[in-house]
Design a protein around this motif. Structure first.
Motif, PDB file in Angstrom:
ATOM      1  N   VAL A 156      31.914  44.954 -54.493  1.00 25.06           N
ATOM      2  CA  VAL A 156      30.198  46.445 -54.356  1.00 25.06           C
ATOM      3  C   VAL A 156      29.787  46.683 -56.026  1.00 25.06           C
ATOM      4  O   VAL A 156      29.158  46.806 -56.896  1.00 25.06           O
ATOM      5  CB  VAL A 156      30.320  47.212 -53.493  1.00 25.06           C
ATOM      6  N   GLY A 157      31.485  47.058 -57.022  1.00 26.03           N
ATOM      7  CA  GLY A 157      30.856  47.208 -58.394  1.00 26.03           C
ATOM      8  C   GLY A 157      30.523  46.135 -59.230  1.00 26.03           C
ATOM      9  O   GLY A 157      29.920  46.495 -60.015  1.00 26.03           O
ATOM     10  N   HIS A 158      30.606  44.680 -58.657  1.00 25.98           N
ATOM     11  CA  HIS A 158      29.907  43.793 -59.788  1.00 25.98           C
ATOM     12  C   HIS A 158      29.019  43.524 -59.274  1.00 25.98           C
ATOM     13  O   HIS A 158      28.133  42.814 -59.981  1.00 25.98           O
ATOM     14  CB  HIS A 158      31.329  42.844 -59.507  1.00 25.98           C
ATOM     15  N   VAL A 159      28.655  43.118 -57.737  1.00 24.38           N
ATOM     16  CA  VAL A 159      27.626  42.750 -57.616  1.00 24.38           C
ATOM     17  C   VAL A 159      26.245  43.795 -56.617  1.00 24.38           C
ATOM     18  O   VAL A 159      25.005  43.575 -56.874  1.00 24.38           O
ATOM     19  CB  VAL A 159      27.515  41.870 -56.099  1.00 24.38           C
ATOM     20  N   GLY A 160      27.162  44.955 -56.385  1.00 23.48           N
ATOM     21  CA  GLY A 160      25.974  45.706 -56.313  1.00 23.48           C
ATOM     22  C   GLY A 160      25.855  45.912 -54.269  1.00 23.48           C
ATOM     23  O   GLY A 160      26.962  45.080 -53.971  1.00 23.48           O
ATOM     24  N   LEU A 161      24.757  46.588 -54.080  1.00 23.48           N
ATOM     25  CA  LEU A 161      25.967  47.045 -52.265  1.00 23.48           C
ATOM     26  C   LEU A 161      24.537  45.965 -52.072  1.00 23.48           C
ATOM     27  O   LEU A 161      25.336  45.275 -50.789  1.00 23.48           O
ATOM     28  CB  LEU A 161      24.670  48.464 -51.738  1.00 23.48           C
ATOM     29  N   TRP A 162      22.964  45.637 -52.412  1.00 24.41           N
ATOM     30  CA  TRP A 162      22.567  44.694 -51.799  1.00 24.41           C
ATOM     31  C   TRP A 162      23.369  43.261 -51.544  1.00 24.41           C
ATOM     32  O   TRP A 162      23.443  42.103 -50.359  1.00 24.41           O
ATOM     33  CB  TRP A 162      21.554  44.745 -52.117  1.00 24.41           C
ATOM     34  N   LEU A 171      26.446  43.154 -49.008  1.00 25.57           N
ATOM     35  CA  LEU A 171      25.558  43.110 -47.517  1.00 25.57           C
ATOM     36  C   LEU A 171      25.496  41.152 -47.647  1.00 25.57           C
ATOM     37  O   LEU A 171      25.444  40.492 -46.543  1.00 25.57           O
ATOM     38  CB  LEU A 171      24.787  43.251 -47.653  1.00 25.57           C
ATOM     39  N   LEU A 172      24.882  40.956 -48.600  1.00 29.49           N
ATOM     40  CA  LEU A 172      24.283  39.341 -48.108  1.00 29.49           C
ATOM     41  C   LEU A 172      25.636  38.953 -48.448  1.00 29.49           C
ATOM     42  O   LEU A 172      25.849  37.368 -47.117  1.00 29.49           O
ATOM     43  CB  LEU A 172      23.539  39.232 -49.159  1.00 29.49           C
ATOM     44  N   SER A 217      29.177  35.587 -45.063  1.00 25.31           N
ATOM     45  CA  SER A 217      30.705  35.632 -44.753  1.00 25.31           C
ATOM     46  C   SER A 217      30.839  34.916 -43.232  1.00 25.31           C
ATOM     47  O   SER A 217      31.548  34.040 -42.226  1.00 25.31           O
ATOM     48  CB  SER A 217      31.147  36.285 -45.185  1.00 25.31           C
ATOM     49  N   THR A 218      29.900  36.154 -42.588  1.00 24.40           N
ATOM     50  CA  THR A 218      30.561  36.537 -40.677  1.00 24.40           C
ATOM     51  C   THR A 218      28.902  35.030 -40.882  1.00 24.40           C
ATOM     52  O   THR A 218      29.324  34.967 -39.250  1.00 24.40           O
ATOM     53  CB  THR A 218      29.512  37.689 -40.994  1.00 24.40           C
ATOM     54  N   SER A 219      28.154  35.122 -40.975  1.00 26.24           N
ATOM     55  CA  SER A 219      28.098  34.420 -39.966  1.00 26.24           C
ATOM     56  C   SER A 219      28.088  32.672 -40.162  1.00 26.24           C
ATOM     57  O   SER A 219      28.105  32.110 -38.890  1.00 26.24           O
ATOM     58  CB  SER A 219      26.183  33.400 -40.887  1.00 26.24           C
ATOM     59  N   ILE A 220      28.871  32.133 -41.130  1.00 26.08           N
ATOM     60  CA  ILE A 220      30.336  31.009 -40.754  1.00 26.08           C
ATOM     61  C   ILE A 220      31.154  31.253 -39.866  1.00 26.08           C
ATOM     62  O   ILE A 220      30.860  30.375 -39.938  1.00 26.08           O
ATOM     63  CB  ILE A 220      30.784  31.141 -42.529  1.00 26.08           C
ATOM     64  N   VAL A 249      32.453  36.239 -56.236  1.00 25.03           N
ATOM     65  CA  VAL A 249      33.530  37.474 -55.489  1.00 25.03           C
ATOM     66  C   VAL A 249      33.406  36.682 -53.944  1.00 25.03           C
ATOM     67  O   VAL A 249      34.390  37.803 -54.046  1.00 25.03           O
ATOM     68  CB  VAL A 249      31.967  38.760 -56.317  1.00 25.03           C
ATOM     69  N   LEU A 250      32.560  36.119 -54.152  1.00 24.64           N
ATOM     70  CA  LEU A 250      32.122  36.000 -52.327  1.00 24.64           C
ATOM     71  C   LEU A 250      33.934  34.873 -52.024  1.00 24.64           C
ATOM     72  O   LEU A 250      33.975  35.128 -51.171  1.00 24.64           O
ATOM     73  CB  LEU A 250      30.915  34.914 -52.465  1.00 24.64           C
ATOM     74  N   ALA A 251      33.906  34.324 -52.986  1.00 27.62           N
ATOM     75  CA  ALA A 251      35.641  33.117 -52.840  1.00 27.62           C
ATOM     76  C   ALA A 251      36.793  34.249 -53.365  1.00 27.62           C
ATOM     77  O   ALA A 251      37.392  34.077 -51.869  1.00 27.62           O
ATOM     78  CB  ALA A 251      35.950  32.578 -54.229  1.00 27.62           C
TER      79      ALA A 251
END
Length: 741
Positions: free
Chosen positions: A47-53, A56-57, A62-65, A200-202
């Motif tokens: 959250v600190g690096h990419v923010g709230l939205w 959530l994306l 990640s959860t969709s996959i 961050v997603l990784a």
């Protein structure tokens, strides 16, 4: 040839009454692995690096996959009994043992490294509370203790997770009742926003890979077909709800700098801060337990299916009534301890991401292909449209490239390398897989797309070879291979006398011939027919063999010198011509046809006796060119021989022939021979006696064709290996050689 052993007999205890329930065997290890070290120690960093939205994306992507993969898993699990090995078992029984092994080995390593990821997370959180401890030492000790618990009993380890779940629920409740915090005084090694979205997603993605923890326990479940779908999808849903709520709290209660600098920021936010520590420790330990339980079971299945080298087959042994893989657990412990020495969560997490995404991708492909092909054997009770599975596979691939293209290519190389290694070992599973159905669908589609009339642009010989037993006439098979380059089709045909062999014996003979061809590296079909006499059988095959537009366009056979069969032989040639099948007759003894291993001159020579591009001339040049570009005849000299009556005709013939050869671009050497009243037979013998192979045209069958053929045999008796060519196909072979744009 390695015969792999089906695990179904050995691992039948999956249906045993002692097996684990859906809640204990699938949901509990899955949700506890999902709500693990990433949630407690890296969610604030995300959250600190990419923010709230964007957080959530990331959670949604990640959860969709994971959800799409979970649906694919549910479809496969409700179609077959899923035994020990989880995802590996599903893939190997769907896409084949080579693909299963190629994905199963990286999957095992991912599970083994996961143990290190979670014990390092536990050690990191413990050292922040007790700075006097060594993080690496704590992680090493924790890894050993977790392995000891798994060795003691999987059932005990599962029961221990119930207490851990209670601690996690309590910690989440404490966080929900929490409050905002003052900015941290700790120094930050990174400035918020300096790490990109995909990086961050990784780091976050391993947080949603917990579904493997439940799937990998497949061999220990009472009812895998019911437990895996329901337990997996329930864990994904619960995890998504929690992961969508936590970023909202984090973004409201702390500034980005604090979230990045303070991994345990949740402790200060929670109403009862120390309860967060219980949740962190419980989550990391439960995730480590889930991984140390799952990884050895994948390893055990790999060993029992013969995937692992012979010196590692002992890893397939099981102990106790639940067939627990204790030796595999010790082996996994060694790998985990080695990974712990790396000591960096952010370094390990992306590696695991690639391994898990690769597994997810192949699982989705497996389910998608099974559903798309609609095989009668694939009847899942949990139905998923093939497009959803395909979407999951594409999502995995896209995310892999966006995260790290280099790592994606490396992962693909590793998987491909393992696949090719297993393929070279000629692995064979004792179960069917989807590949035959896939090829059948592709063949069917291709057949309906193919033109029914010959196409000059794409023409190549598809040979029906009347070779009999290939070991008796190897020169016919060798010539067929030289002409097709493993691009055209070869069918080796043999005619058996009526009643000579039963259907079972014919199948055994065909299998023997096929095995011989495989050992020789020859790709060819084998066709056996019974008939009152050989020529009737040949004519039957010429008339009926093939499907749709995919029929042999050329018949290759040896010559016959027997007087009592010459009439039928010539009648056979006429039948082929009437059926629009080109005819090639090889006049040569087996020992006279060049072999790859035999003595090879500096450059072989092929003589083509030329009568023009039309009919036989064009086909002979095509065949000579195909030979010249094959391994056995590589770069042979092709002499294009043309006979003219006298010197005045020589100059014009040479000029025309040179222009023709230049335009054809087949590397032929024009040679104009002046007859000077010499008979053609003398010119033929004198010119071609030193050639390695001779091409001669064959007259169109007509009245007295037998007499003509007998005379031709006499005239060519002293020549080296000779191919008599009769162009019968309804195709202008000149168009194959000449391109007018």
């Amino acid at each position: 040839m390695t015969k792999s052993q089906d695990s179904s007999v050995i691992l039948s205890k999956g249906q045993d009454s002692q097996g684990l329930s859906t809640f204990g065997g699938v949901f509990t290890p899955s949700i506890l692995t999902i709500l693990g070290v990433i949630m407690y120690l890296r969610f604030g960093w995300v959250v600190g690096h990419v923010g709230l939205w964007q957080s959530l994306l990331i959670v949604t992507i990640s959860t969709s996959i994971t959800l799409l993969t979970g649906l694919s898993i549910a479809a496969i699990a409700t179609d077959q009994v899923v035994r020990a090995g989880g995802a590996y078992y599903m893939i190997s029984r769907s896409l084949g043992i080579e693909t299963g092994g190629a994905v199963g080995i990286p999957l095992y390593l991912a599970q083994a490294f996961s143990v290190a990821l979670y014990t390092l997370g536990f050690a990191e959180s413990l050292v922040q509370v007790f700075p006097m401890f060594s993080q690496t030492l704590v992680a090493l000790i924790t890894t050993i203790l977790v392995a000891v618990l798994a060795l003691k009993s999987a059932d005990i380890a599962i029961k221990a997770q119930y207490f851990i779940m209670a601690a996690i629920v309590l910690s989440l409740g404490s966080l929900l009742l929490g409050h905002s915090v003052e900015p941290t005084a700790l120094p930050a090694s990174e400035v918020p926003g300096t790490v990109g979205f995909w990086a961050v997603l990784a780091v976050f993605f391993p947080a949603v890979t917990g579904i493997m923890a439940g799937v990998n326990m497949s061999g220990d479940l009472k009812d895998p077909q019911r437990s895996i779908p329901s337990g997996t999808l329930a864990a994904i849903a619960v995890g998504y709800v929690i992961y969508m709520g936590i970023p909202i709290l984090l973004s409201q209660w702390a500034d980005p700098f604090t979230l990045v600098a303070e991994p345990l920021v949740m402790r200060r936010m929670a109403r009862w801060g120390d309860v967060i520590l219980l949740g962190v420790w419980g989550a990391t330990l439960s995730s480590a337990i889930g991984s140390i339980l799952g990884a050895p079971r994948v390893l055990q299945a790999l060993a029992r299916d013969g995937i692992l080298p012979a010196w590692l087959r002992w890893l397939g042994r099981g102990n106790g009534p639940m067939d627990e893989p204790r030796l595999g657990t010790l082996f996994t412990l060694g790998i985990a301890l080695a990974a712990v020495t790396i000591g960096d969560l952010n370094l390990i997490a992306p590696v695991l991401t690639m391994f898990f995404l690769t597994t997810y991708l192949v699982l989705n492909v497996s389910a998608g292909l099974e559903t798309f092909l609609q095989s009668p054997s694939f009847r899942p009770t949990f139905k998923v449209h093939w497009s959803l599975s395909l979407l999951g596979a594409v999502g995995c691939l896209v995310v892999m490239f966006l995260i790290n293209a280099v790592a994606t290519v490396m992962a693909a190389v590793i998987v491909l390398g393992i696949f090719l290694w297993l393929q070279r070992r000629e692995m064979q599973g004792a179960w069917g897989d989807v590949r035959n159905g896939l090829w059948m669908t592709l063949v069917r589609t291709s057949l309906f797309q193919m033109q029914t009339t010959p196409d000059a642009k794409n023409w190549r010989p598809h040979l029906l070879v009347f070779s009999g037993a290939p070991t008796k006439r190897p020169h016919l098979t060798d010539l067929a291979v030289d002409l097709t380059h493993n691009r055209g089709l070869i069918t080796l045909a043999s005619v058996l006398p009526l009643g000579a062999r039963s259907a079972t014996q014919q199948e055994a003979l065909a299998s023997t011939i096929k095995d011989y061809l495989d050992r020789q590296g020859i790709e060819a079909f084998v066709r056996l027919v019974t008939a009152p006499d050989p020529f009737s059988g040949m004519e039957k095959l010429v008339d009926a063999y093939g499907i749709g537009p995919l029929v042999p366009n050329t018949v290759l056979l040896g010559d016959t010198e027997a007087e009592n069969t010459r009439d039928r032989f010539c009648q056979m040639i006429a039948t082929c011509h009437q059926a629009r099948r080109n005819v090639l007759i090889l006049r040569s003894q087996p020992e006279n046809y060049p072999t790859v291993s035999g003595p090879k001159p500096t450059k072989r020579r092929i003589d083509v006796w030329w009568g023009g591009l039309q009919a036989n001339g064009g086909l002979m040049l095509i065949l000579a060119y195909l030979l010249r570009t094959s391994g056995r005849w590589r770069n042979a000299d092709i002499y294009l021989n043309l006979v003219v009556p006298n010197e005045p005709a020589q100059a014009a013939a040479e000029q025309n022939l040179e222009q023709l050869v230049k335009s054809l671009r087949i590397g032929a050497i024009p040679k104009v021979i002046v007859a000077r009243d010499r008979p053609f037979d003398d010119i033929l013998k004198t010119t071609s006696q030193t050639a390695d192979l001779v091409f001669l045209g064959l007259a169109t069958p007509a009245d007295n064709f037998t007499d003509y053929y007998l005379d031709l045999q006499r005239r060519t008796a002293s020549l080296p290996a000779t191919i008599l060519v009769l162009a019968s196909e309804d195709l202008a072979f000149a168009e194959v050689l000449q391109k007018d744009g």
